[in-house]
Design an enzyme around this catalytic site. Structure first.
Site, PDB file in Angstrom:
ATOM      1  N   CYS A  83       0.830  -1.198   0.000  1.00 28.65           N
ATOM      2  CA  CYS A  83       0.000   0.000   0.000  1.00 28.65           C
ATOM      3  C   CYS A  83       0.871   1.258   0.000  1.00 28.65           C
ATOM      4  O   CYS A  83       2.041   1.231   0.402  1.00 28.65           O
ATOM      5  CB  CYS A  83      -0.915  -0.009   1.231  1.00 28.65           C
ATOM      6  SG  CYS A  83      -2.090   1.354   1.297  1.00 28.65           S
ATOM      7  N   ASP A 105       0.470   3.696   1.922  1.00 33.92           N
ATOM      8  CA  ASP A 105       0.382   4.312   3.244  1.00 33.92           C
ATOM      9  C   ASP A 105       1.764   4.770   3.710  1.00 33.92           C
ATOM     10  O   ASP A 105       2.750   4.020   3.629  1.00 33.92           O
ATOM     11  CB  ASP A 105      -0.202   3.299   4.235  1.00 33.92           C
ATOM     12  CG  ASP A 105      -0.616   3.943   5.543  1.00 33.92           C
ATOM     13  OD1 ASP A 105       0.287   4.353   6.290  1.00 33.92           O
ATOM     14  OD2 ASP A 105      -1.830   4.032   5.817  1.00 33.92           O
ATOM     15  N   ARG A 110       2.966   5.121   6.580  1.00 34.68           N
ATOM     16  CA  ARG A 110       3.508   4.439   7.755  1.00 34.68           C
ATOM     17  C   ARG A 110       4.210   3.136   7.408  1.00 34.68           C
ATOM     18  O   ARG A 110       4.834   2.514   8.266  1.00 34.68           O
ATOM     19  CB  ARG A 110       2.388   4.167   8.758  1.00 34.68           C
ATOM     20  CG  ARG A 110       1.706   5.408   9.289  1.00 34.68           C
ATOM     21  CD  ARG A 110       0.400   5.083   9.988  1.00 34.68           C
ATOM     22  NE  ARG A 110      -0.586   4.543   9.065  1.00 34.68           N
ATOM     23  CZ  ARG A 110      -1.816   4.187   9.404  1.00 34.68           C
ATOM     24  NH1 ARG A 110      -2.190   4.312  10.662  1.00 34.68           N
ATOM     25  NH2 ARG A 110      -2.654   3.711   8.506  1.00 34.68           N
ATOM     26  N   HIS A 168      -1.830  -4.048   5.426  1.00 32.91           N
ATOM     27  CA  HIS A 168      -1.437  -3.502   6.723  1.00 32.91           C
ATOM     28  C   HIS A 168      -2.669  -3.105   7.509  1.00 32.91           C
ATOM     29  O   HIS A 168      -3.774  -2.974   6.969  1.00 32.91           O
ATOM     30  CB  HIS A 168      -0.513  -2.291   6.538  1.00 32.91           C
ATOM     31  CG  HIS A 168      -1.192  -1.102   5.938  1.00 32.91           C
ATOM     32  ND1 HIS A 168      -1.705  -0.067   6.687  1.00 32.91           N
ATOM     33  CD2 HIS A 168      -1.465  -0.788   4.643  1.00 32.91           C
ATOM     34  CE1 HIS A 168      -2.251   0.831   5.876  1.00 32.91           C
ATOM     35  NE2 HIS A 168      -2.120   0.422   4.638  1.00 32.91           N
ATOM     36  N   CYS A 209      -5.888   0.278   7.197  1.00 35.66           N
ATOM     37  CA  CYS A 209      -5.796   0.732   5.811  1.00 35.66           C
ATOM     38  C   CYS A 209      -6.990   1.636   5.471  1.00 35.66           C
ATOM     39  O   CYS A 209      -8.157   1.242   5.626  1.00 35.66           O
ATOM     40  CB  CYS A 209      -5.757  -0.465   4.869  1.00 35.66           C
ATOM     41  SG  CYS A 209      -5.602  -0.019   3.135  1.00 35.66           S
TER      42      CYS A 209
END
Length: 832
Positions: A626, A628, A630, A689, A692
């Site tokens: 992803c 993302d 993080r 993760h 999400c």
């Protein structure tokens, strides 16, 4: 003026606004229908179920406390109606407190019933004050071992006292006296009471386990009601002379009086009632949140609808509501009130949707107290005592004991139970706190420092936390080493305070000044930085780059100078960037990060990157994850330049072949084809993760606007949503526990579904058939910093459960990951 700030000159004509009677919501009007007390069929059914449990339990607790029986019904009614209307946990059911059974019985014996009611009022007012000061969360900071030990001690005391009532005797004032007097009562007792009590306990245990279709229909009746009803019927025929409930007339109902007694003792009593009732209510509220979340995440029953999500509890509001209920209950001559785990869990499992179920249950109790007095007086006291005895035994939870033992806090748990049984509730809590502090200090001070010598080189090993308590031992050991020594210092601990740091720093400086060579390592043997100057102490590995304050604190004091207040060395030729009023902080942070890379990291990786630039990339795997922020792929996979061919997108989605036509997106398919056919990667990993945002959007947690680029992309995740809701696919599971909520369940299922999409790509299918490519599913829990891998045999559609196994430290990779391959040691088991 900003375009986001409304002006007084509204250009829209008045006639274009919706009329008041049209049903449209005006800008400053309250939401339509809000504030009305709506009752659904599920709430009505749940309220009746909880009412049938609450009535016998309230009477039984009143018997256990030696309080007027009507007081139990008063507190149940007030707890249901008042705490239900005002509380911050809509599905929590409040009533007489099982945790206060021993405390209230002792207060009644010392001060009398009317003064006990006044103490309840004082405790309620104190709860209102604590809730207004937002102290609810602080109450949960008490060690779980102390809380569970307190409840278990109270449960044992309840069971001992009620056993005397079952035997036809009056209980003593303390748990120790009840235990010592039990042998004498066992020798001389009437068989009627024990037989009725044994029948009640047997029905309570066996009723939820009735087999067959008839048993399933009977199980809809609460076990508490069935047990008390059958015991009452049997006693009416077989033992007509047995002691029964005696509800006094409401005209003689006792109300509170001004408390009489030593002020210090009364204050301690108010504090004890407040502490126990508040902890019991807040812990029950947290449990209700978990039950409601599990119910919302569970798949709906065939033909039924999914459970509506319930908001997380407002604990401060709940504490204030419990205070109001206690104050009113004391004023009305009722018992102390708290949230009950038994009643609340029954409410959630019965399908309650709103606080209407809790309030209605209180209304039914109130009506029963007025209209069903004759029927209630048929109930044998032995049946109620047996019911409360079972409740007390259930307060000693073996799951809590295992958890406390696993966290090495059984000493705290045992000390708290012993204190509650031998000294009292407040004293037991104080003993538990003292033991918990002593255990924590012992662990903090328990540091083993050893020295071994081999061929003139020394190994200094420090096991445990290095605090000022370990400094004398540390100084003594380091002082025995020769000057100018060659030594390796292995630090096995996660904390070092300033005193220990100064000791090691001074020793290191002295040794290096004498020509010594000192190396610092962690437990795994990997080298770590020596204690150096403060110049590099503020930046740690993998600190988020936006939190690297050492970059922000650079003061340009001149070329080539060192600014010790900033803890960094200013570059010889600093880059000057004009800071206009509209400059974004993100640009400054990005420039600082780039500058840090050029200064510290680039010299270390320049040679490796030059080799890769000359030879070209030859990654071993395609890593699809992803976008993302993080998720730092190189960090969680411990990979470097040239290892991973990484593709990132919103939701780690793999569009099936052919979906790129008609204006779609072929970028992911192109990356897969290039990685498989050109780069010849050996494996492909799809990594999801926790938390999400794409999965939350698919579940409806974010606005959906069809036609936007984001929603056109997220449509590739709809098959994952369908798979999760389908009856033809097993649910994905995470090792050791169930998914926390629907979002995590969808995140896991999405990984499995995207692997199915990946297999459909022609280039991937050819390599899989040839046996030259492997596919892996991975899930990374951000908050836990823990990776999970999809185990062997998963992703098989209607086959076995999809299980994500925890990756333990030191795990061994195999060609087809399995739980055994991921967990070679016994201290990191996987339970699928």
């Amino acid at each position: 003026m900003s375009a986001c700030v409304p002006t007084r000159n509204d250009p829209s004509p008045r006639r274009s606004r919706p009329p008041r009677a049209s049903g449209a919501k005006r800008p400053h009007s309250p939401p339509p229908g809000r504030g009305r007390f709506r009752v659904s069929g599920a709430d009505l059914s749940a309220s009746i179920t909880v009412f049938l449990i609450a009535v016998p339990m309230s009477l039984g607790l009143a018997v256990a406390m030696d309080a007027p029986l009507a007081a139990g019904l008063v507190s149940a009614a007030i707890g249901g109606i008042v705490a239900g209307l005002l509380g911050g946990t809509p599905l929590q059911v409040s009533g007489p407190s099982a945790g206060l059974t021993v405390v209230t019985a002792e207060l009644i014996q010392i001060y009398g019933w009317r003064t006990t009611c006044a103490i309840t009022i004082g405790a309620g007012l104190l709860q209102i004050l604590l809730g207004s000061l937002r102290a609810a969360r602080n109450a949960l900071a008490v060690s779980p071992a102390i809380v569970h030990g307190t409840l278990a001690g109270i449960g044992v005391a309840i069971a001992l006292a009620q056993l005397h009532i079952v035997l036809g005797e009056a209980p003593r004032s303390s748990a120790l006296d009840n235990a010592l007097a039990l042998p004498a009562h066992v020798e001389h007792f009437s068989p009627a009471g024990p037989l009725v009590g044994a029948l009640t306990i047997t029905l309570l245990v066996l009723w939820p386990r009735l087999p067959g279709r008839v048993g399933g229909a009977l199980r809809r009746i609460p076990a508490a009601l069935a047990a008390v009803f059958v015991a009452t019927a049997v006693a009416a025929v077989a033992a007509p002379g047995i002691a029964r409930v005696d509800l006094p007339s409401w005209r003689s109902h006792a109300l509170p009086e001004m408390p009489q007694g030593p002020m210090a003792a009364l204050a301690a009593a108010v504090l004890t009632v407040t502490l126990v009732a508040s902890l019991e209510s807040l812990l029950a509220a947290v449990s209700v949140d978990k039950l409601a979340a599990d119910r919302a995440a569970a798949p709906p029953k065939p033909g039924g609808k999914a459970a509506a999500p319930v908001k997380r509890s407002d604990l401060d509001r709940e504490l204030r509501a419990q205070g109001v209920a206690n104050a009113l209950s004391g004023l009305a001559g009722g018992l102390a009130v708290s949230g009950g785990a038994v009643r609340s869990s029954a409410n959630v499992r019965a399908g309650a949707e709103t606080r209407a179920a809790t309030v209605l249950h209180g209304v039914w109790v109130l009506l029963a107290a007025v209209l069903l007095v004759t029927a209630l007086e048929w109930i044998p006291l032995a049946a109620l005592a047996a019911l409360v005895m079972v409740v007390g035994i259930q307060m000693v939870s073996f799951a809590h004991i295992r958890k406390v033992h696993r966290h090495r806090e059984f000493l705290v748990y045992g000390a708290t139970i012993s204190g509650v049984l031998l000294a009292g509730v407040l004293e037991g809590v104080a003993i538990g706190i003292v033991v918990a502090v002593a255990v924590a200090l012992h662990r903090l001070a328990r540091t083993r420092i050893t020295v071994t010598e081999h061929d003139g080189r020394y190994l200094v090993t420090a096991r445990g936390q290095l605090t000022f308590l370990a400094v004398p031992r540390l100084s003594r050991v380091l002082g025995r080493l020769p000057q100018g020594v060659h030594a390796v210092v292995e630090l096995d601990g996660f904390f070092m305070d300033h005193a220990a740091y100064e000791t090691i720093q001074d020793w290191y400086a002295a040794q290096t000044a004498m020509g010594g060579q000192i190396e610092f390592t962690g437990r795994s043997g990997g080298r770590i930085a020596e204690p150096a100057s403060a110049a590099h102490s503020c930046c740690r590995p993998w600190t988020p780059w936006r939190n690297h304050h050492c970059h922000d604190r650079v003061h340009e004091t001149g070329p080539g100078t060192t600014d010790h207040t900033a803890h960094t060395v200013t570059p010889t030729a600093p880059v000057t960037v004009s800071a206009s009023a509209g400059e974004r902080q993100g640009g400054h942070r990005l420039l600082s990060g780039l500058s840090s890379f050029q200064r510290t990291t680039a010299p270390l990786v320049r040679e490796e990157l030059a080799r890769l630039a000359a030879e070209g990339q030859r990654p071993s795997q395609l890593f699809l994850t992803c976008a993302d922020s993080r998720l730092v792929t190189s960090m969680i996979t411990a990979s470097g330049p040239g290892d991973l061919f990484t593709v990132r997108n919103v939701g780690n989605l793999v569009p099936p072949p052919g979906t790129g036509d008609a204006g779609g997106d072929d970028s992911v398919a192109a990356a897969i084809e290039y990685a498989v056919d050109v780069l010849k990667v050996e494996s492909i990993t799809v990594c999801g993760h926790s938390g999400c945002g794409a999965m939350q959007a698919l579940l409806g947690a974010a606005p959906k606007t069809p036609g936007t680029p984001l929603w056109r992309w997220l449509r590739h995740g709809l098959p994952s949503l369908e798979r999760m809701r389908s009856k033809h696919h097993s649910w994905a599971r995470i090792a050791g526990r169930l998914p926390a909520d629907a979002v995590e369940q969808l995140c896991l299922t999405n990984v499995v579904q995207q692997l199915e999409h990946l297999r459909a790509h022609e280039s991937v299918a050819h390599r899989l058939a040839a046996g030259t490519l492997q596919l892996h599913g991975m899930y990374f829990h951000v908050g836990e910093a823990q990776a999970y891998l999809l185990t062997e045999g998963a992703s098989s559609g209607t086959g076995p459960d999809e299980v994500f196994a925890r990756v333990a430290p030191g795990a061994v990779w195999s060609a087809a990951p399995s739980s055994e391959a991921l967990h070679p040691t016994a201290d990191s088991p996987v339970s699928a």
